[in-house]
Enzyme design. Structure first.
Site, mmCIF file in Angstrom:
data_model
loop_
_atom_site.group_PDB
_atom_site.id
_atom_site.type_symbol
_atom_site.label_atom_id
_atom_site.label_comp_id
_atom_site.label_asym_id
_atom_site.label_seq_id
_atom_site.Cartn_x
_atom_site.Cartn_y
_atom_site.Cartn_z
ATOM 1 N N HIS A 102 0.855 -1.193 0.000
ATOM 2 C CA HIS A 102 0.000 0.000 0.000
ATOM 3 C C HIS A 102 0.887 1.238 0.000
ATOM 4 O O HIS A 102 1.859 1.294 0.760
ATOM 5 C CB HIS A 102 -0.895 -0.016 1.246
ATOM 6 C CG HIS A 102 -1.877 1.099 1.282
ATOM 7 N ND1 HIS A 102 -3.000 1.125 0.490
ATOM 8 C CD2 HIS A 102 -1.892 2.255 1.999
ATOM 9 C CE1 HIS A 102 -3.682 2.237 0.731
ATOM 10 N NE2 HIS A 102 -3.023 2.941 1.639
ATOM 11 N N GLU A 136 -9.943 -6.492 7.702
ATOM 12 C CA GLU A 136 -10.034 -5.034 7.826
ATOM 13 C C GLU A 136 -9.105 -4.406 6.789
ATOM 14 O O GLU A 136 -7.923 -4.762 6.700
ATOM 15 C CB GLU A 136 -9.633 -4.590 9.232
ATOM 16 C CG GLU A 136 -9.827 -3.119 9.450
ATOM 17 C CD GLU A 136 -9.435 -2.666 10.846
ATOM 18 O OE1 GLU A 136 -9.265 -1.457 11.019
ATOM 19 O OE2 GLU A 136 -9.291 -3.503 11.740
#
Length: 184
Positions: A102, A136
């Site tokens: 990310h 999550e």
């Protein structure tokens, strides 16, 4: 898994070919038939497949993808620019075996456009994070990070490019560590 150009795939493959990463890419799977990553993988002799993605039936896509990964004997699933959120069922099926990169220093700036989020927040440093995928979003255990300074003249594109350079380095490092361990 890749959805686009495949620059992270290419960086990982380069490390493998240079003998710096003792790993093998068994399968490159894309949700987009025209993803450049597919052609790159095929050029390296890697099984490269497009699997149509139906946003109305994510489970069917993920069942088929999971079956292909298991048939290919994949120890880990590396998300290299795969731009889909995986369902809990897929994540559970490959628990602790899915990696993502990310373009932010997680836990800051989760989700889309993290580089612009960093600019908007006025931070002095950003970067990238390799993490295990959990249910999550962008919240799994962090395996590696690289820091990139945010320059006064940066816009989303220039910051993204400098972060991408570090992604190429740090993703291979994280995989190198995992390649020496058995999956959980």
């Amino acid at each position: 898994m890749a959805s686009g150009r495949g620059s992270n795939f290419q960086a990982i493959q380069k490390e493998i070919e240079a003998g710096k990463l003792d790993a093998e890419i068994s399968l490159l799977l894309s949700d987009r038939a025209k993803a450049p990553a597919l052609a790159m993988a095929a050029a390296h002799g890697i099984d490269a497949r497009a699997l149509p993605y139906d946003k109305n039936d994510r489970a069917a896509f993920e069942r088929a993808a999971g079956d292909l990964f298991e048939q290919a004997g994949c120890a880990y699933i590396i998300l290299a620019g795969f731009m889909r959120i995986l369902t809990p069922e897929f994540i559970d099926r490959f628990e602790n075996r899915i990696l993502n990169i990310h373009p932010s220093l997680l836990p800051s700036f989760k989700g889309l456009h993290p580089q612009q989020q960093a600019l908007d927040a006025g931070v002095k440093f950003s970067g990238c994070t390799v993490h295990l995928v959990t249910q999550e979003l962008d919240a799994g255990p962090i395996l590696a990070q690289a820091v990139v300074p945010v320059l006064a003249q940066d816009d989303e594109e220039t910051l993204s490019q400098r972060i991408l350079e570090q992604e190429h380095r740090v993703y291979a490092e994280a995989i190198r560590v995992l390649a020496n361990k058995e999956p959980a």
